[in-house]
Each structure stands twice: as structure tokens, then as C-alpha cells.
Design a protein around this motif. Sequence first.
Motif, mmCIF file in Angstrom:
data_model
loop_
_atom_site.group_PDB
_atom_site.id
_atom_site.type_symbol
_atom_site.label_atom_id
_atom_site.label_comp_id
_atom_site.label_asym_id
_atom_site.label_seq_id
_atom_site.Cartn_x
_atom_site.Cartn_y
_atom_site.Cartn_z
ATOM 1 N N CYS A 1 0.862 -1.183 0.000
ATOM 2 C CA CYS A 1 0.000 0.000 0.000
ATOM 3 C C CYS A 1 0.900 1.236 0.000
ATOM 4 O O CYS A 1 2.133 1.131 0.042
ATOM 5 C CB CYS A 1 -0.927 -0.004 1.210
ATOM 6 S SG CYS A 1 -0.065 0.141 2.803
ATOM 7 N N ALA A 2 0.285 2.408 -0.022
ATOM 8 C CA ALA A 2 1.062 3.649 -0.046
ATOM 9 C C ALA A 2 1.921 3.804 1.206
ATOM 10 O O ALA A 2 3.024 4.354 1.146
ATOM 11 C CB ALA A 2 0.115 4.841 -0.182
ATOM 12 N N ALA A 3 1.438 3.319 2.353
ATOM 13 C CA ALA A 3 2.164 3.482 3.614
ATOM 14 C C ALA A 3 3.490 2.735 3.628
ATOM 15 O O ALA A 3 4.426 3.134 4.324
ATOM 16 C CB ALA A 3 1.288 3.015 4.779
ATOM 17 N N CYS A 4 3.581 1.629 2.866
ATOM 18 C CA CYS A 4 4.803 0.809 2.875
ATOM 19 C C CYS A 4 5.511 0.838 1.523
ATOM 20 O O CYS A 4 6.291 -0.072 1.211
ATOM 21 C CB CYS A 4 4.489 -0.624 3.272
ATOM 22 S SG CYS A 4 3.347 -1.480 2.165
ATOM 23 N N ARG A 5 5.235 1.874 0.720
ATOM 24 C CA ARG A 5 5.849 2.003 -0.610
ATOM 25 C C ARG A 5 5.533 0.801 -1.491
ATOM 26 O O ARG A 5 6.353 0.359 -2.292
ATOM 27 C CB ARG A 5 7.372 2.186 -0.494
ATOM 28 C CG ARG A 5 7.797 3.382 0.339
ATOM 29 C CD ARG A 5 9.302 3.405 0.547
ATOM 30 N NE ARG A 5 9.791 2.165 1.119
ATOM 31 C CZ ARG A 5 9.727 1.855 2.412
ATOM 32 N NH1 ARG A 5 9.193 2.716 3.266
ATOM 33 N NH2 ARG A 5 10.197 0.715 2.853
ATOM 34 N N ASN A 6 4.356 0.216 -1.274
ATOM 35 C CA ASN A 6 3.891 -0.940 -2.048
ATOM 36 C C ASN A 6 4.793 -2.166 -1.916
ATOM 37 O O ASN A 6 4.783 -3.056 -2.770
ATOM 38 C CB ASN A 6 3.743 -0.569 -3.535
ATOM 39 C CG ASN A 6 2.673 0.469 -3.755
ATOM 40 O OD1 ASN A 6 1.547 0.301 -3.310
ATOM 41 N ND2 ASN A 6 3.036 1.557 -4.415
ATOM 42 N N SER A 7 5.574 -2.209 -0.833
ATOM 43 C CA SER A 7 6.464 -3.355 -0.628
ATOM 44 C C SER A 7 5.816 -4.431 0.237
ATOM 45 O O SER A 7 6.225 -5.588 0.206
ATOM 46 C CB SER A 7 7.756 -2.896 0.041
ATOM 47 O OG SER A 7 7.510 -2.448 1.367
ATOM 48 N N GLY A 8 4.814 -4.044 1.029
ATOM 49 C CA GLY A 8 4.186 -4.989 1.949
ATOM 50 C C GLY A 8 4.880 -5.068 3.296
ATOM 51 O O GLY A 8 4.411 -5.770 4.196
ATOM 52 N N PHE A 9 6.016 -4.362 3.441
ATOM 53 C CA PHE A 9 6.779 -4.416 4.683
ATOM 54 C C PHE A 9 7.108 -3.010 5.157
ATOM 55 O O PHE A 9 7.262 -2.084 4.365
ATOM 56 C CB PHE A 9 8.091 -5.187 4.485
ATOM 57 C CG PHE A 9 7.896 -6.626 4.097
ATOM 58 C CD1 PHE A 9 7.750 -7.605 5.076
ATOM 59 C CD2 PHE A 9 7.859 -7.007 2.765
ATOM 60 C CE1 PHE A 9 7.570 -8.932 4.721
ATOM 61 C CE2 PHE A 9 7.686 -8.331 2.397
ATOM 62 C CZ PHE A 9 7.534 -9.301 3.389
ATOM 63 N N SER A 10 7.253 -2.863 6.470
ATOM 64 C CA SER A 10 7.608 -1.570 7.045
ATOM 65 C C SER A 10 8.381 -1.793 8.343
ATOM 66 O O SER A 10 7.847 -2.320 9.318
ATOM 67 C CB SER A 10 6.346 -0.739 7.327
ATOM 68 O OG SER A 10 6.693 0.514 7.880
ATOM 69 N N GLY A 11 9.655 -1.424 8.326
ATOM 70 C CA GLY A 11 10.500 -1.624 9.504
ATOM 71 C C GLY A 11 11.078 -3.024 9.550
ATOM 72 O O GLY A 11 10.735 -3.897 8.742
#
Length: 443
Positions: A368-378
Motif C-alpha cells: 500500500c502507499a504506507a509501505c511504498r507498495n512493498s508490503g513491509f515496514s521496519g
Amino acid sequence: MSLFKEEKNPTPPAVSAQTATLAGQYETLLKAAQKGGRSVTIDLAVQAGDLILEHALKEKASDIHFETQGNMLRVRFRVDGILYDVLVTPRVAEIPLTQRLRVLAGFDPEPPTSYRAEEGRFQKLIAGRPVQVRVSSFPTINGEKLVLRILDRNQMALDVEQLGMAQDTMDMIRKLIRNPYGIFFVTGATGSGKTTTLYAMLKNINSPMINILTLEDPVEYRLDGINQAQVSSKTGFTFSEGLRTALRQDPNVIMLGEIRDYETAEIAMRAALTGHLVLATLHTINAPSVVERLFEMGTPHFLISSSVLGAMAQRLVRKVCTQCAQSVAAPNEMVVREFVRILDPVEGEKVRELLFKPGAQYKVEKGCAACRNSGFSGRVGIFELVLLNEKLRALVLEKSPTDVLRKTAIDLGMRTLLMDGVVKAWSGATTLGEVIRVCSTVV
């Protein structure tokens, strides 16, 4: 869902809104460069450097790569351990960006005509807070490559509680670092968070009552109340020489950024036997391999057995994005059975039990936009802790190979990197595919 989502080279994130904004703002600077004039040129270089650094901080990048490719400049950010392009733009004399970065790092504006290793650092106010940046220059056939490591204390977990350890592992670490003497190793690949873990340990025991010295190459972060030194082979202040000097400074705790040779290893372990707690790093693929690595350096078996408290291997896995992750069922029994066949039987059975433990909250990435479309965050750490008890010390004295030490440690309750990763996937913190990707070198 297949257990085997092994992405040897994970798909780079799609262009984020931040990346698109950076490209647009840099395009504006290129247009302004057409006006010419020396003062304008210098000002544009300053603006361009600040612009990229600010975006890197917003994206929580750990490194920025500036790569010269003919008449083009390629800029990449490393976010959560993965590199991706943020800017590919023409190199123009009116925006001397790399020259500006070289000056900030303390280099000459132009790269040397003959190869010379160049490393520097600078501190800059970015987004309203001071951030340290370490700079490394590397000559390629296409031109100079600069890599900037962003040392942002706000992004660094300097508490043991923030590292992602299981509660029992954390409790053992807290007890271990309060030993009056002995040596403890943290192992893992470059960029696996070893230094962060050591800093967190030092912060946990730091007090006016003890004298803590560190020898590092380089010093990553300045820690209040701790005496830090940077080794330098050019001046003769090597790890071994620095350690000898440190022992004359009345230390309680010594942290060694890395043990690279027999001389340093022997001095460190003898220091551990004479009333000092030594924390150090080694490059090994798992915790029990520390013993074999020390053997290879020529360290006597009796010295390892009597001085080593234990070792902890670690890796970093990407955390699944909480805003877009999707829940999935546990992996197929047949796939799991096929997978555990390549593992040690004892470890394989424990992994199988963990995978099918009731209450699982398995997730897969979506983007999604929140994770730069990577599916991961942190990212979060996975850990493998082994403490040398009497049984393991006896095996060390018998010169037992690593696989025997590892099997014995698992029998005694050691949670392997893969097992700890499976636990984090089971709880929904990451995905099984990510765990397999990161642990593929140890399974």
C-alpha cells in the motif's frame, strides 16, 4: 499458502509518493541550473544534497548510494535492508552534487586521480534534528561511487527491550551482561544489527560505578557516559594494541567492535579471565560456530572453554505492514514435511511443532502507499542464543565439531534463528517467506 516464498532478490518497491516528489523537486533544480553563475551553482548543489538527505530521512533509509553511470547519476536508498532507485538524472556541471558531498565529508572536491581509500563523516541538521552521516568513496570504471550511511539515533533501538528478543532470551541477556568477567560474542552478517545490540547491552549496564571502554572501527554512535575509541591501522592503533592500552585504563567492561585475528582473540579472552567483561563481534553464520571460528584463529581449546560465556547470532527480518497485511492459514502439512527434511531432525521437529502451534496469526504482504507498495515496514531481529554450560564446555575441550555443538545446544533448549523467525511469523510480526529468505543461508 506455500511455505517456500524464497525471494533471493526481493522485488523492489514500486515508486512511492515520496520518490515521485523527490524526482519532481530535483527536476526543478535542473531547470534553475540553466541560469548559470557560480553562486547559483554552489547554492543548487547545497539544495540538491539537502533535498536527498531529507527524503532519505523521511523514507527511513539506512544508506544512500550515489552512482556515476556515464552522463547519468543514479541515487538509491536502502530501506529495511532492500535497495531501490529513487532518482536517475543527468549529471550537469551546474549541480556539482558529489563535489558538495565530498567537501562535507572532508575530502578534496574532486576524486583523486589514483586510487585512495577515502572515508569521512559529517553532521548536519536535517528535518530539524542533528544527524550524523558516514561517507565512503569507491572508484569504479564508470566514475566515483559514494555511499552515505545515515546514523540517526531516532531510528536506533538503544534499549534491549526494543530489539525484538523473546522474553526468555532478554532475561538471559540481562543476567549475562552483569557477569563480572567472561567474554560474550554477538555474530551475524554485515548490517544485521550487531553494533546496535552491543550498544543496547552497554546502555543497559551503564552507570557511574563502572568503567566502560569500547574499541570500534568506526565509531557508529556517540554514547553518553561511555569511553569510545576508534581504531586506526594507519597510526598503529589496532584492535590488539588498543585492547592492551584499554586494559591499563582500569576497565570493568570492554566492547570490541570486531575480533579479526588470533592476537586480539587471545588478549580478549585472557582479559575475560582476569576480571573483565568483554563483549565482542565475530562473523559466523550461527552462534555455535563461534567456537570453530576461534579454533581457526589458533585460540587454545582450554582458553575458549574457560573464558567464553556464550554467543548470540542475529539477523534482521522485515516486519509486515500493519495497514495492508492479509491473514492466511497455516502452511500445508505436506510442504512442511518436505521442508523439515533438510534440517537437523531435532530442529526440524521443533520447527514443525512451532508452525502448527494453535493460535497462529500468519500474514502475507500485500502493499500500500504506507509501505511504498512493498508490503513491509521496519525490521525486527531474530536471535539464536547459546550459553556455554558444563556439557558444552566439555565438548569444546574435546574439540567437537560445530554440528555436534549445535545439536547438543538444540537438545538443551537453544532456539535457532529459523525457530525464532518462525515464532515471529506465527505471531504475525513478519511472513514465513521473509523468514525463509533471511535464513536461507543457515537452513
